[in-house]
Design a protein around this motif. Structure first.
Motif, short mmCIF file in Angstrom:
data_model
loop_
_atom_site.label_atom_id
_atom_site.label_comp_id
_atom_site.label_asym_id
_atom_site.label_seq_id
_atom_site.Cartn_x
_atom_site.Cartn_y
_atom_site.Cartn_z
N GLY A 1 0.81 -1.22 0.00
CA GLY A 1 0.00 0.00 0.00
C GLY A 1 0.84 1.27 0.00
N LEU A 2 2.13 1.14 0.26
CA LEU A 2 3.05 2.27 0.22
C LEU A 2 3.79 2.22 -1.12
CD1 LEU A 2 2.81 1.33 3.36
CD2 LEU A 2 4.70 2.90 3.70
N ASP A 3 3.10 2.64 -2.17
CA ASP A 3 3.62 2.42 -3.52
C ASP A 3 3.80 3.71 -4.31
OD1 ASP A 3 0.99 3.09 -3.82
OD2 ASP A 3 0.47 1.38 -5.12
N ARG A 4 4.11 4.81 -3.62
CA ARG A 4 4.23 6.09 -4.29
C ARG A 4 5.69 6.44 -4.59
NH1 ARG A 4 -0.26 6.23 -1.11
NH2 ARG A 4 1.05 6.09 0.74
N LEU A 5 5.89 7.06 -5.75
CA LEU A 5 7.18 7.66 -6.07
C LEU A 5 7.18 9.05 -5.44
CD1 LEU A 5 9.81 7.20 -7.82
CD2 LEU A 5 8.73 8.72 -9.48
N VAL A 6 8.02 9.27 -4.45
CA VAL A 6 8.00 10.52 -3.68
C VAL A 6 8.66 11.65 -4.45
CG1 VAL A 6 8.73 11.61 -1.52
CG2 VAL A 6 8.02 9.20 -1.53
N GLU A 7 9.80 11.38 -5.07
CA GLU A 7 10.54 12.43 -5.77
C GLU A 7 11.50 11.82 -6.77
OE1 GLU A 7 13.96 15.82 -4.77
OE2 GLU A 7 12.90 14.81 -3.13
N HIS A 8 11.59 12.43 -7.93
CA HIS A 8 12.63 12.07 -8.89
C HIS A 8 13.40 13.34 -9.22
CE1 HIS A 8 13.84 10.75 -13.22
NE2 HIS A 8 14.86 10.70 -12.38
N GLY A 9 14.53 13.50 -8.56
CA GLY A 9 15.38 14.65 -8.83
C GLY A 9 16.31 14.33 -9.98
N ALA A 10 15.79 14.45 -11.20
CA ALA A 10 16.56 14.05 -12.37
C ALA A 10 17.87 14.81 -12.48
CB ALA A 10 15.72 14.25 -13.64
N GLY A 11 17.85 16.11 -12.12
CA GLY A 11 19.06 16.90 -12.20
C GLY A 11 20.12 16.48 -11.21
N ASP A 12 19.68 15.89 -10.09
CA ASP A 12 20.60 15.44 -9.05
C ASP A 12 20.88 13.94 -9.13
OD1 ASP A 12 20.78 18.01 -7.89
OD2 ASP A 12 18.92 17.67 -6.78
N LEU A 13 20.25 13.27 -10.08
CA LEU A 13 20.38 11.81 -10.21
C LEU A 13 20.01 11.11 -8.91
CD1 LEU A 13 23.71 11.57 -12.25
CD2 LEU A 13 21.44 10.93 -13.05
N VAL A 14 18.85 11.49 -8.37
CA VAL A 14 18.35 10.91 -7.12
C VAL A 14 16.87 10.58 -7.29
CG1 VAL A 14 17.81 11.37 -4.70
CG2 VAL A 14 20.01 12.09 -5.63
N VAL A 15 16.47 9.45 -6.72
CA VAL A 15 15.05 9.10 -6.68
C VAL A 15 14.69 8.67 -5.27
CG1 VAL A 15 15.37 6.65 -7.30
CG2 VAL A 15 13.22 7.80 -7.86
N VAL A 16 13.51 9.08 -4.84
CA VAL A 16 13.00 8.72 -3.51
C VAL A 16 11.65 8.04 -3.71
CG1 VAL A 16 12.37 9.53 -1.21
CG2 VAL A 16 14.12 10.76 -2.54
N SER A 17 11.49 6.88 -3.09
CA SER A 17 10.21 6.16 -3.24
C SER A 17 9.80 5.52 -1.94
CB SER A 17 10.32 5.09 -4.33
OG SER A 17 10.89 3.91 -3.82
N GLU A 18 8.53 5.19 -1.85
CA GLU A 18 8.05 4.40 -0.72
C GLU A 18 8.45 2.94 -0.92
OE1 GLU A 18 4.26 6.91 0.92
OE2 GLU A 18 3.86 5.36 -0.58
N ALA A 19 8.40 2.19 0.17
CA ALA A 19 8.98 0.85 0.18
C ALA A 19 8.18 -0.15 -0.64
CB ALA A 19 9.09 0.35 1.62
N GLY A 20 6.89 0.08 -0.84
CA GLY A 20 6.08 -0.89 -1.54
C GLY A 20 6.03 -0.71 -3.05
N LEU A 21 6.75 0.29 -3.57
CA LEU A 21 6.77 0.52 -5.02
C LEU A 21 7.59 -0.58 -5.69
CD1 LEU A 21 6.03 2.54 -7.33
CD2 LEU A 21 8.32 3.50 -7.01
N PRO A 22 7.05 -1.24 -6.71
CA PRO A 22 7.84 -2.25 -7.42
C PRO A 22 9.05 -1.64 -8.09
CG PRO A 22 5.50 -2.54 -7.88
CD PRO A 22 5.64 -1.23 -7.16
N ILE A 23 10.17 -2.34 -8.04
CA ILE A 23 11.40 -1.88 -8.69
C ILE A 23 11.16 -1.66 -10.18
CG2 ILE A 23 13.74 -2.56 -9.33
CD1 ILE A 23 13.61 -1.73 -6.47
N ALA A 24 10.37 -2.53 -10.80
CA ALA A 24 10.11 -2.40 -12.23
C ALA A 24 9.41 -1.08 -12.55
CB ALA A 24 9.28 -3.59 -12.73
N ALA A 25 8.46 -0.69 -11.71
CA ALA A 25 7.74 0.57 -11.93
C ALA A 25 8.65 1.76 -11.71
CB ALA A 25 6.53 0.65 -10.99
N LEU A 26 9.50 1.70 -10.68
CA LEU A 26 10.45 2.78 -10.44
C LEU A 26 11.40 2.93 -11.63
CD1 LEU A 26 12.38 3.42 -7.13
CD2 LEU A 26 13.52 3.55 -9.32
N SER A 27 11.89 1.80 -12.12
CA SER A 27 12.82 1.82 -13.24
C SER A 27 12.19 2.41 -14.49
CB SER A 27 13.33 0.40 -13.52
OG SER A 27 14.05 -0.11 -12.41
N GLU A 28 10.93 2.09 -14.71
CA GLU A 28 10.23 2.61 -15.88
C GLU A 28 10.10 4.13 -15.81
OE1 GLU A 28 8.52 2.60 -19.54
OE2 GLU A 28 9.44 0.89 -18.50
#
Length: 428
Positions: free
Chosen positions: A84-111
């Motif tokens: 249920g914790l499946d949100r992408l919190v932040e994608h700082g593309a300029g800083d090459l950083v991504v923050v996500s909740e723990a329940g987000l699938p790796i495949a979805a984050l990668s996409e």
């Protein structure tokens, strides 16, 4: 017994829910009494606070793709479903950083980050990606794939993490977080701890720019020869992104596959040089076994699949020069104990093995593999997945340094042993 009504009341504001556990709600064969599925970090904190007050043991579960890795918990009263914790919190593309909740699938984050020509270089096994393995699950098992050779493993890529402790306290450390906990690098501690220190609710990772061009170089030969040639490539100036070795069970030969990444014609030039060094061949795509764990179905070139069978799954580490000894030990164990030992992984010394045979023979073979390294500094063999009969016949973790310190950290963060007790080394 768990008071489900009181547990459910903790999630009234969260929007999550609590239910009785069903037949499929077990952790490595240990059945649960109930399942809670919060949808926020506050919900996780409320559930854990109430569960611990009731004296319950809680085990976190994401997609469940590696829930039978490690050791079975002492008991499971409550499964805390993190999907249920499946949100992408932040994608700082300029800083090459991504923050996500723990329940987000790796495949979805990668996409998501792929849209910015970036990637989280984890290279999870294909079956785990297809099974929606989550951020929290990847951290808890500490898994990394072929490209850890150049980019590092997940422990190197995680910048910070937020965790809820057994008493409901929320703590954070590292980058991209608000509150830091002095004295502990929680992100590193949580990686590979199998959820025994708390429930990860959020994590920040370092990204890398995607490299559009790639080439693979493959070569086959006797075990010692392949290990030596692979070592030469690792130590060369070719900057390989990955150098992987595959030794099928029962074989006197192995295959080495080298991945070169970059942009433009330089990749082809490096691939040609690697092919000369290996006496191998260049091809556009990976071998069918690439990034997959031994013993798991993989796609074949004709569109079908191949399976190397079940068995006991272990993770073996060695020094760069010790890989040859590990390959030889696998063949020796087969001949001595009548087992099969498939070995696959990085030529730099992080490999996975699948041993097939009777419990007694398997335990003896694992011991033989451990004999290839005389100390934890030189290498380890840790059993990740095994039957109860195999686990009863050996120490699944093997010699481990710093165990007293690990136990002290467990006592500090989870004094009542309410979070996944027994899942980690030394009964932690």
């Amino acid at each position: 017994m768990a008071d489900l009504q009181r547990l459910a009341e903790t999630l009234e504001q969260d929007g999550g829910g609590v239910r009785d556990a069903g037949p499929a709600d077990a952790v490595d064969g240990v059945p649960a009494l109930a399942v809670a599925r919060p949808t926020s970090a506050d919900g996780v904190a409320a559930v854990l606070r109430e569960a611990t007050a009731q004296g319950l043991v809680t085990v976190a579960r994401g997609a469940g793709t590696a829930l039978d890795w490690g050791a079975p918990p002492e008991r499971v009263d409550l499964i805390l479903d993190t999907t249920g914790l499946d949100r992408l919190v932040e994608h700082g593309a300029g800083d090459l950083v991504v923050v996500s909740e723990a329940g987000l699938p790796i495949a979805a984050l990668s996409e998501t980050v792929r849209g910015a020509a970036q990637e989280l270089v984890l290279d999870l096994p294909p079956d785990r990606l297809a099974g929606d393995s989550t951020v929290g699950g990847a951290l808890s098992t500490g898994v990394s794939g072929p490209r850890r050779l150049q980019r590092g493993g997940i422990r190197d890529l995680v910048l910070g993490a937020t965790v809820v402790l057994a008493d409901g306290t929320t703590a954070s450390s590292g980058g991209k977080v608000v509150k830091n906990v002095a004295g502990y690098d929680l992100a590193k501690l949580l990686t590979g701890a199998y959820g025994t220190l708390g429930v990860v609710v959020r994590a920040a990772f370092r990204l890398h720019p995607a490299r559009p061009d790639r080439a693979f170089v493959l070569a086959t030969g006797p075990l010692a020869d392949v290990a030596a040639r692979a070592r030469d490539v690792v130590a060369s100036q070719l900057a390989p992104a990955a150098v992987e070795i595959d030794r099928p069970a029962g074989s006197d030969v192995a295959e080495v596959a080298v991945l070169l990444e970059g942009t433009g014609g330089a990749v082809g030039q490096r691939a040609a040089a690697a092919a000369a060094l290996l006496s191998g061949r260049v091809q556009d795509g990976p071998p069918t076994w690439w990034a997959a764990l031994p013993g798991v179905s993989t796609s074949s070139t004709d569109g079908g699949s191949s399976t190397s069978g079940g068995g006991t799954h272990a993770k073996a580490t060695a020094t760069l020069t010790g890989v040859a000894g590990l390959l030889t030990a696998a063949r020796d164990a087969e001949q001595r104990y009548g087992v099969g030992v498939a070995l696959r992984g990085s030529a730099a010394g992080v490999l996975h093995a699948v041993v097939t045979g009777t419990p007694e023979a398997t335990a003896s073979a694992i011991g033989h593999l451990r004999g290839a390294a005389t100390s934890p500094r030189e290498g380890t063999v840790t059993v990740l997945r095994a039957s109860r009969e195999v686990r009863a016949a050996l120490d699944v973790w093997g010699p481990v340094g710093g165990l007293d310190l690990m136990r002290a950290i467990k006592r500090q963060l989870d004094p009542g042993r309410n979070v996944a007790p027994g899942r980690f080394v030394g009964g932690i």
